[in-house]
Design an enzyme around this catalytic site. Structure first.
Site, PDB file in Angstrom:
ATOM      1  N   HIS A  36     -12.134 -50.984  -8.928  1.00  0.00           N
ATOM      2  CA  HIS A  36     -11.853 -49.845  -9.814  1.00  0.00           C
ATOM      3  C   HIS A  36     -11.780 -48.523  -9.039  1.00  0.00           C
ATOM      4  O   HIS A  36     -11.808 -47.463  -9.630  1.00  0.00           O
ATOM      5  CB  HIS A  36     -12.873 -49.758 -10.961  1.00  0.00           C
ATOM      6  CG  HIS A  36     -12.698 -50.860 -11.972  1.00  0.00           C
ATOM      7  ND1 HIS A  36     -12.190 -50.642 -13.232  1.00  0.00           N
ATOM      8  CD2 HIS A  36     -12.946 -52.189 -11.898  1.00  0.00           C
ATOM      9  CE1 HIS A  36     -12.156 -51.806 -13.897  1.00  0.00           C
ATOM     10  NE2 HIS A  36     -12.612 -52.761 -13.103  1.00  0.00           N
ATOM     11  N   THR A  37     -11.711 -48.620  -7.731  1.00  0.00           N
ATOM     12  CA  THR A  37     -11.546 -47.401  -6.932  1.00  0.00           C
ATOM     13  C   THR A  37     -10.073 -47.036  -6.795  1.00  0.00           C
ATOM     14  O   THR A  37      -9.745 -45.893  -6.512  1.00  0.00           O
ATOM     15  CB  THR A  37     -12.140 -47.610  -5.518  1.00  0.00           C
ATOM     16  OG1 THR A  37     -11.803 -48.930  -5.087  1.00  0.00           O
ATOM     17  CG2 THR A  37     -13.640 -47.459  -5.521  1.00  0.00           C
ATOM     18  N   ASP A  38      -9.178 -48.012  -7.025  1.00  0.00           N
ATOM     19  CA  ASP A  38      -7.754 -47.738  -6.757  1.00  0.00           C
ATOM     20  C   ASP A  38      -7.185 -46.646  -7.652  1.00  0.00           C
ATOM     21  O   ASP A  38      -6.518 -45.730  -7.185  1.00  0.00           O
ATOM     22  CB  ASP A  38      -6.895 -49.018  -6.756  1.00  0.00           C
ATOM     23  CG  ASP A  38      -6.905 -49.817  -8.028  1.00  0.00           C
ATOM     24  OD1 ASP A  38      -7.685 -49.486  -8.954  1.00  0.00           O
ATOM     25  OD2 ASP A  38      -6.121 -50.797  -8.127  1.00  0.00           O
ATOM     26  N   GLY A 123      -6.193 -65.690 -15.034  1.00  0.00           N
ATOM     27  CA  GLY A 123      -7.488 -65.236 -15.546  1.00  0.00           C
ATOM     28  C   GLY A 123      -8.598 -65.329 -14.512  1.00  0.00           C
ATOM     29  O   GLY A 123      -9.768 -65.126 -14.832  1.00  0.00           O
ATOM     30  N   LEU A 126      -7.197 -63.148  -9.608  1.00  0.00           N
ATOM     31  CA  LEU A 126      -6.475 -63.280  -8.332  1.00  0.00           C
ATOM     32  C   LEU A 126      -5.072 -62.682  -8.439  1.00  0.00           C
ATOM     33  O   LEU A 126      -4.200 -62.944  -7.610  1.00  0.00           O
ATOM     34  CB  LEU A 126      -6.401 -64.757  -7.913  1.00  0.00           C
ATOM     35  CG  LEU A 126      -7.757 -65.427  -7.654  1.00  0.00           C
ATOM     36  CD1 LEU A 126      -7.582 -66.911  -7.360  1.00  0.00           C
ATOM     37  CD2 LEU A 126      -8.460 -64.754  -6.484  1.00  0.00           C
ATOM     38  N   SER A 127      -4.854 -61.905  -9.481  1.00  0.00           N
ATOM     39  CA  SER A 127      -3.623 -61.118  -9.634  1.00  0.00           C
ATOM     40  C   SER A 127      -2.345 -61.930  -9.745  1.00  0.00           C
ATOM     41  O   SER A 127      -1.335 -61.623  -9.107  1.00  0.00           O
ATOM     42  CB  SER A 127      -3.472 -60.119  -8.485  1.00  0.00           C
ATOM     43  OG  SER A 127      -4.495 -59.199  -8.561  1.00  0.00           O
ATOM     44  N   SER A 128      -2.390 -62.941 -10.597  1.00  0.00           N
ATOM     45  CA  SER A 128      -1.150 -63.682 -10.834  1.00  0.00           C
ATOM     46  C   SER A 128      -0.115 -62.764 -11.493  1.00  0.00           C
ATOM     47  O   SER A 128       1.090 -62.926 -11.273  1.00  0.00           O
ATOM     48  CB  SER A 128      -1.402 -64.915 -11.701  1.00  0.00           C
ATOM     49  OG  SER A 128      -2.025 -64.541 -12.894  1.00  0.00           O
ATOM     50  N   ASP A 173      -3.324 -54.411  -6.588  1.00  0.00           N
ATOM     51  CA  ASP A 173      -2.828 -55.793  -6.691  1.00  0.00           C
ATOM     52  C   ASP A 173      -1.379 -55.884  -6.231  1.00  0.00           C
ATOM     53  O   ASP A 173      -1.003 -56.775  -5.463  1.00  0.00           O
ATOM     54  CB  ASP A 173      -2.923 -56.288  -8.138  1.00  0.00           C
ATOM     55  CG  ASP A 173      -4.333 -56.180  -8.686  1.00  0.00           C
ATOM     56  OD1 ASP A 173      -5.246 -55.915  -7.892  1.00  0.00           O
ATOM     57  OD2 ASP A 173      -4.511 -56.352  -9.901  1.00  0.00           O
ATOM     58  N   TYR A 223     -11.044 -52.211 -19.512  1.00  0.00           N
ATOM     59  CA  TYR A 223     -10.457 -51.689 -18.263  1.00  0.00           C
ATOM     60  C   TYR A 223      -9.956 -50.259 -18.480  1.00  0.00           C
ATOM     61  O   TYR A 223     -10.298 -49.338 -17.739  1.00  0.00           O
ATOM     62  CB  TYR A 223      -9.310 -52.599 -17.796  1.00  0.00           C
ATOM     63  CG  TYR A 223      -8.740 -52.181 -16.464  1.00  0.00           C
ATOM     64  CD1 TYR A 223      -9.210 -52.752 -15.286  1.00  0.00           C
ATOM     65  CD2 TYR A 223      -7.758 -51.193 -16.367  1.00  0.00           C
ATOM     66  CE1 TYR A 223      -8.709 -52.354 -14.040  1.00  0.00           C
ATOM     67  CE2 TYR A 223      -7.252 -50.791 -15.140  1.00  0.00           C
ATOM     68  CZ  TYR A 223      -7.728 -51.380 -13.982  1.00  0.00           C
ATOM     69  OH  TYR A 223      -7.241 -50.981 -12.762  1.00  0.00           O
TER      70      TYR A 223
HETATM   71  C1  GLA Z   1      -7.358 -55.087 -11.677  1.00  0.00           C
HETATM   72  C2  GLA Z   1      -6.317 -53.988 -11.528  1.00  0.00           C
HETATM   73  C3  GLA Z   1      -6.428 -53.292 -10.173  1.00  0.00           C
HETATM   74  C4  GLA Z   1      -7.859 -52.867  -9.862  1.00  0.00           C
HETATM   75  C5  GLA Z   1      -8.834 -54.013 -10.140  1.00  0.00           C
HETATM   76  C6  GLA Z   1     -10.266 -53.577 -10.025  1.00  0.00           C
HETATM   77  O1  GLA Z   1      -7.100 -56.145 -10.798  1.00  0.00           O
HETATM   78  O2  GLA Z   1      -5.023 -54.497 -11.690  1.00  0.00           O
HETATM   79  O3  GLA Z   1      -5.560 -52.193 -10.124  1.00  0.00           O
HETATM   80  O4  GLA Z   1      -8.204 -51.719 -10.564  1.00  0.00           O
HETATM   81  O5  GLA Z   1      -8.658 -54.576 -11.423  1.00  0.00           O
HETATM   82  O6  GLA Z   1     -10.551 -53.181  -8.730  1.00  0.00           O
END
Ligand code: GLA
Length: 385
Positions: A36-38, A123, A126-128, A173, A223
């Site tokens: 959550h730093t992005d 879910g 892993l950013s699918s 991601d 989020y």
């Molecule tokens: C999700 C979001 C990212 C990032 C992470 C938490 O994956 O898509 O942008 O904020 O959560 O670090």
């Protein structure tokens, strides 16, 4: 790369559409530290992995775009103009979102055919979704010669997620998936989008991911809520993002905000520092120090930023108890998905067996274990298409 996956997607496309597609591989990602730093314009430390979305794409002669989601066995057709987000549209919104965001830039996309599938567990954190968005924008850029740079493409992917999926995500991601470097993690400055690759060689240790296999409801709302809190506090502090705030700055407005908001903002300030320290530790080969940072980051995610859940906390607690795990934390947006663990090589089997069995006894649910390699970012598979 998973060549049987590529073959499946390729032959499915050829059977359906009777021509040869362009093939794209777009990976998922892990994140060593920095959650959550992005979107606070801070620092993250992700890496692309050898689990990915494969997309097969080509121009169409019809008036409609035709998309087949291989893993769901679902077909979707849509006209290329007047694209609107679809209620409960799931994967459809990622696709149409990318198309619409390209159009907003004044670029012309014509009808296309697409088949996609993958081996990134959905879910799992892993950013699918970023992998899917990137595969689409990359594919459309090629087949319609749009001349977009990779940096422009990831912004399109991110905007698709904001405006058509409804998650106000940061850039981590999409960046990691697009720009991944084999065997390296990327220490990314989310303000400048400058990244430094760090070779990841944990020597006597290895990364192990454990998927809780839970995904709690209202994740997207939670989020966006975290993002709102951060932006609210940044505004009060008169800085453009929490990346610019110090603990002392925050202390000075403590009486003006709730304890809850104070802790959340404090977490972001501290997490940013942890990411930079992690880069230093990796460079010095101080894996014990790096592991400690992961434990600290989990504590912050659990108690300050409040994005964990009982299943994730349980897995991290068990990792702390094990003498063979030197670091562990929840990974990704939170409220489910995976933990990332740094485990001593000779003891990986022992650790995963014991944690899997105790997890099952406690939650009446199986967890999943993933071993990953750090891989290259989004790329074309058939160069001479
Ligand atoms: C999700 C979001 C990212 C990032 C992470 C938490 O994956 O898509 O942008 O904020 O959560 O670090």
């Amino acid at each position: 790369m998973n060549s049987s996956l590529v073959n499946r997607i390729n032959s499915c496309f050829q059977q359906r559409f009777k021509n040869e597609p362009l093939l794209i591989n777009s990976p998922g990602r892990i994140n060593i530290i920095g959650e959550h730093t992005d979107y606070n314009e801070g620092f993250v430390f992700p890496a692309a992995i050898d689990k990915s979305i494969v997309a097969a794409i080509a121009k169409s002669d019809n008036d409609l775009c035709t998309v087949y989601a291989f893993d769901n066995d679902e077909l979707y057709q849509f006209p290329i103009e007047n694209i609107q987000s679809i209620k409960n549209g799931n994967w459809r919104n990622y696709i149409i979102g990318v198309v619409a965001e390209i159009q907003k830039k004044g670029l012309k996309v014509k009808p296309f055919n697409l088949v996609f599938g993958g081996d990134i567990p959905s879910g799992a954190g892993l950013s699918s979704s970023a992998a899917l968005e990137n595969s689409i924008v990359f594919g459309l850029n090629e087949i319609f010669s749009l001349n977009l740079s990779k940096s422009e493409m990831i912004l399109i992917s991110q905007q698709a997620e904001h405006n058509y999926v409804g998650v106000k995500c940061g850039i981590m991601d999409q960046y990691a998936s697009m720009f991944g470097v084999p065997d390296h993690a990327l220490l990314l400055d989310c303000r400048t989008h400058g990244a430094k690759p760090y070779k990841v060689d944990f020597k006597d240790y290895q990364l192990v991911l454990i998927n809780t296999n839970v995904s709690h409801s209202l994740v997207d709302a939670e989020y966006n809520d975290r993002r709102n809190v951060c932006e609210k506090v940044a505004k009060l502090l008169n800085v453009s993002a929490l990346r610019d705030a110090t603990e002392e700055n925050l202390e000075s407005i403590k009486s003006e905000i709730s304890e809850d908001d104070y802790q959340k903002a404090l977490y972001i300030i501290q997490e940013n520092k942890r990411v930079l320290k992690a880069g230093q530790m990796l460079m010095e080969n101080n894996l014990i120090g790096l592991g400690e940072l992961l434990f600290e980051a989990h504590y912050g995610a659990q108690h300050q930023f409040k994005i964990s859940c009982k299943e994730l906390d349980f897995l991290v607690e068990k990792a702390i108890e094990s003498p063979h795990v030197i670091g562990a934390r929840m990974m990704g947006g939170g409220f489910g998905g995976c933990t990332i663990n740094i485990v001593e090589k000779g003891y990986v089997d022992e650790f995963v067996q014991s944690i899997s069995s105790i997890y099952k006894d406690t939650f009446k649910l199986e967890c999943s274990i993933y071993f990953i390699n750090l891989s290259e970012g989004t790329r074309l598979l058939n160069q001479n298409y």
